[in-house]
Design an enzyme around this catalytic site. Structure first.
Site, short mmCIF file in Angstrom:
data_model
loop_
_atom_site.label_atom_id
_atom_site.label_comp_id
_atom_site.label_asym_id
_atom_site.label_seq_id
_atom_site.Cartn_x
_atom_site.Cartn_y
_atom_site.Cartn_z
N THR A 175 -0.76 0.65 -10.23
CA THR A 175 -2.08 0.14 -9.87
C THR A 175 -2.86 1.13 -9.00
O THR A 175 -4.01 0.89 -8.66
CB THR A 175 -1.98 -1.25 -9.21
OG1 THR A 175 -3.28 -1.82 -9.11
CG2 THR A 175 -1.34 -1.16 -7.83
N GLU A 199 -11.96 0.82 -10.35
CA GLU A 199 -11.60 -0.12 -11.43
C GLU A 199 -12.46 0.01 -12.69
O GLU A 199 -11.94 -0.05 -13.81
CB GLU A 199 -11.62 -1.57 -10.92
CG GLU A 199 -10.50 -1.91 -9.95
CD GLU A 199 -10.72 -1.37 -8.53
OE1 GLU A 199 -11.87 -1.01 -8.21
OE2 GLU A 199 -9.76 -1.31 -7.76
N ASP A 246 -5.28 -9.89 -7.98
CA ASP A 246 -5.59 -9.01 -9.11
C ASP A 246 -4.39 -8.34 -9.78
O ASP A 246 -4.11 -8.55 -10.97
CB ASP A 246 -6.61 -7.93 -8.69
CG ASP A 246 -6.26 -7.22 -7.37
OD1 ASP A 246 -5.24 -7.57 -6.75
OD2 ASP A 246 -7.02 -6.32 -6.96
N ARG A 266 0.82 3.77 -3.27
CA ARG A 266 0.21 5.09 -3.03
C ARG A 266 1.27 6.16 -2.79
O ARG A 266 1.20 7.25 -3.37
CB ARG A 266 -0.73 5.02 -1.82
CG ARG A 266 -1.85 4.01 -2.02
CD ARG A 266 -2.87 4.05 -0.90
NE ARG A 266 -3.66 2.82 -0.87
CZ ARG A 266 -4.91 2.73 -0.49
NH1 ARG A 266 -5.56 3.80 -0.09
NH2 ARG A 266 -5.55 1.58 -0.49
N GLU A 325 0.83 -1.21 0.00
CA GLU A 325 0.00 0.00 0.00
C GLU A 325 0.86 1.26 0.00
O GLU A 325 0.55 2.24 -0.69
CB GLU A 325 -0.95 0.01 1.20
CG GLU A 325 -1.96 -1.13 1.23
CD GLU A 325 -3.03 -1.02 0.16
OE1 GLU A 325 -3.05 -0.04 -0.60
OE2 GLU A 325 -3.87 -1.96 0.07
C1 DMJ Z 1 -6.22 0.63 -4.91
O1 DMJ Z 1 -5.41 0.80 -3.81
C2 DMJ Z 1 -5.48 -0.04 -6.02
O2 DMJ Z 1 -6.14 0.17 -7.22
C3 DMJ Z 1 -5.30 -1.51 -5.79
O3 DMJ Z 1 -4.71 -2.14 -6.87
C4 DMJ Z 1 -6.63 -2.15 -5.53
N1 DMJ Z 1 -7.36 -1.50 -4.51
C5 DMJ Z 1 -7.48 -0.07 -4.52
C6 DMJ Z 1 -8.64 0.47 -5.32
O4 DMJ Z 1 -9.75 -0.28 -5.34
#
Ligand code: DMJ
Length: 629
Positions: free
Chosen positions: A618, A529, A393, A264, A260
């Site tokens: 992501t 998403e 995912d 981020r 995370e």
């Molecule tokens: C985000 O932190 C990222 O997109 C991650 O890959 C999946 N979860 C959240 C958004 O849903």
């Protein structure tokens, strides 16, 4: 004997003739086009890819040519399938590459009818020179003959400049349209709540007018930096920058989650550095990057989930020595870029090792991976459960995106990606009733479950990105089918907002829709998403229905999740329009991802984060492609 009987002159003439004939032979062989090069690459590829990977066949050559000089075409490969959007008429074409100049210099947000943006393009020449040497392997991946077998990390030498510094040529302003203005308005409303009640904290609690802490690092503020840049919000950006300069301190005795904080914080800082060219963000990125490195000190080199960034210690969760597969395989784009920028290869080495290891281990099912991996043994655990949702995912997403980031040379990544998509088709795809929507379910010890997380809706966008980059056209077909399903996960629900998880009906029943929702799954966390995939689909097809779907979703967010005093909130019940049950939390990804993808979806400017120059991590933070197309 006869040779000895010849005179010296006769011997010299004969030797000369032999030499002459040999040289002629070499010349005519060379003029056939250096066939040994392709033979060498082909046999190398052959050795590494047995058995054949479905979908990666000569019959389906890449549609994307290797990076090359303008006007040249390599072999029989067709030209790049372009991003389909019509270019705004007054945008001047130049040497292609994207940079967005600082919003306060170039992006003028004025009145509704007088909004404009200037986009500029950097010098391309030396990149072109470098890429000219690349050749295309038989599967369409770019191979540099002298580099293809070396790990990319060994090539790191000089630190790189931010991509914005290369920017040069200015283009005419591209107008911002009404839908984009609505996104800016939504962002400002969300930001107002954050600023008034949660400034410098991780997340806004908009109803209680307070905040929650996760890592205590101003998560929302950092996640939102590049969104503000892209939306052209000068004042907000400057204010946030000041906080980063004066108040963002990583020397704290706090446990953070490696994944995370990488996607981020590290991702957000790197991307903001690239867009702004401001070295403050690179300095901060280096700091957090270094502090996360202890996570890789494990017996297997598969990182622990948690790191204490003040103490420099790392550990798995208390109850297990496992890490989540998606987490350890979705930090690569960021650490690789940090190595490229700093010239310090240790970041890239650590994350590349994880990918190489995961590539080799057993426990996959036609390319599909289990959800857990042990940090001691380095083996998958909890075998037999396969999903494209939570905990797996972004493994799939990062296979493709690393391959793109690195200039399409790392064939193992592409092979794993292609194999996995075949695995999805073979084991996880089904159609619902009554609308026959194609969806991605889950497999648990041989049993198919018609359950699909909203998280899976990253997949249509990723498939489309792969197809744009030369992978088989049926990936695009699948993307089209899946994005329709993701949209229906909103459209078939009372509030027009998707729940966290849906179950699809496999058999038609009177009065039943395709989508069923269990009480425990009916929350909505403002996730990105579907909007993310809509953005890719619009960029690559130009089909306005994707913009319209996104517009509906934005309106429903405004209707059911907007808090009048500032901010947006997650809700507990997407099935109850009269009381969606606000949860009192605005996740950082709402500003980092959801609103950013909305803004890009509504834009008709393909150079607003050009997908041939940037790859999104992501968490929607764009990072440069090392060898842009
Ligand atoms: C985000 O932190 C990222 O997109 C991650 O890959 C999946 N979860 C959240 C958004 O849903």
């Amino acid at each position: 004997k006869k040779w000895k009987q010849l005179s010296r002159l006769q011997r010299s003439v004969i030797l000369f003739l032999f030499a002459f004939l040999a040289v002629c032979g070499v010349i005519s062989y060379t003029s056939m086009g250096e066939p040994w090069k392709s033979l060498t690459n082909k046999s190398l590829d052959d050795q590494r890819t047995e058995p054949e990977i479905p979908g990666l066949k000569l019959a389906n050559p890449a549609v994307l040519p290797a990076p090359q000089k303008a006007g040249t075409n390599l072999g029989d490969y067709p030209e790049l399938s372009p991003q389909k959007l019509p270019r705004a008429p007054h945008v001047r074409r130049g040497p292609s590459n994207l940079q967005i100049k600082p919003p306060w210099r170039d992006v003028r947000l004025k009145t509704r009818h007088d909004t404009s943006r200037v986009v500029e393009e950097p010098i391309q020449a030396d990149r072109e020179e470098k890429t000219e040497k690349s050749i295309i392997s038989w599967r369409g991946a770019v191979i540099e003959p002298d580099q293809s077998t070396e790990p990319p990390s060994s090539k790191i030498k000089e630190p790189e400049k931010p991509s914005s510094v290369e920017a040069e040529d200015q283009k005419e302003p591209v107008p911002i349209n009404d839908r984009q203005l609505a996104v800016i308005e939504a962002f400002r409303h969300a930001w107002k709540g954050y600023k008034d009640f949660a400034w410098g904290h991780d997340e806004l609690k908009p109803l209680s007018k307070s905040y929650s802490e996760w890592f205590g690092l101003g998560l929302t503020l950092i996640d939102a930096l590049d969104t503000m840049w892209i939306l052209g919000l000068k004042e907000e950006f400057e204010e946030a920058r000041k906080w980063v300069a004066n108040d963002l301190v990583f020397d704290k005795n706090v446990d953070v989650n490696l994944f995370e904080s990488t996607i981020r914080i590290l991702g957000g800082l790197l991307s903001t550095y690239h867009l702004s060219g401001d070295s403050l963000f690179l300095e901060k990125a280096k700091d957090i990057g270094n502090r996360l490195m202890p996570a890789f000190k494990t017996p297997s080199k598969i990182p622990y989930s948690d790191v204490n960034i003040g103490r420099g210690t790392a550990h798995p969760p208390r109850w297990t020595s496992d890490s989540t597969v998606a987490e350890v395989t979705s930090i690569q784009l960021e650490f690789r870029e940090l190595s490229r920028l700093t010239g310090d290869e240790k970041f890239q080495k650590a994350v590349d090792e994880v990918m190489k290891h995961v590539h080799t281990i057993s426990g996959k099912n036609d390319g599909l991976v289990p959800m857990f991996i042990n940090t001691n043994s380095g083996q998958f655990t909890h075998l037999g459960v396969y999903t494209l949702g939570a905990r797996a995912d972004s493994y799939y997403e990062y296979l493709l995106k690393q391959w793109i980031q690195g200039g399409k040379k790392e064939n193992e990544l592409l092979e794993d990606y292609m194999r996995a998509i075949e695995g999805v088709k073979k084991h996880l795809l089904q159609r619902s009733q009554p609308k026959r929507l194609t969806f991605v379910g889950e497999l648990a010890h041989g049993h198919f479950s018609a359950k699909m997380d909203h998280l899976v809706c990253f997949l249509p966008g990723t498939l489309a990105l792969g197809a744009h980059n030369g992978l088989t056209a049926d990936h695009m077909k699948l993307a089209e089918a899946l994005i329709e399903t993701c949209y229906q996960m909103y459209a078939q629900v009372e509030t027009g907002l998707s729940p966290e998880i849906v179950h699809f009906n496999l058999h038609a029943q009177k009065g039943h829709k395709d989508v069923e929702i269990k009480p425990a799954d009916r929350h909505n966390l403002l996730r990105p998403e579907t909007v993310e995939s809509l953005f890719y689909m619009y960029r690559f097809t130009g089909d306005k229905k994707y913009q319209d779907w996104g517009w509906e979703i934005l309106q429903n967010f405004n209707k059911y999740t907007r808090v009048p005093t500032g901010g947006y909130t997650s809700i507990n019940n997407v099935q109850n329009p009269s009381n969606p049950e606000p949860r009192d939390k605005m996740e950082s990804f709402f500003l980092g991802e959801t609103l950013k993808y909305m803004f890009l979806l509504f834009s008709d400017d393909i150079d607003l984060i050009n997908l041939d120059k940037y790859v999104f991590n992501t968490e929607a933070h764009p990072l440069p492609i090392w060898v842009p197309a």
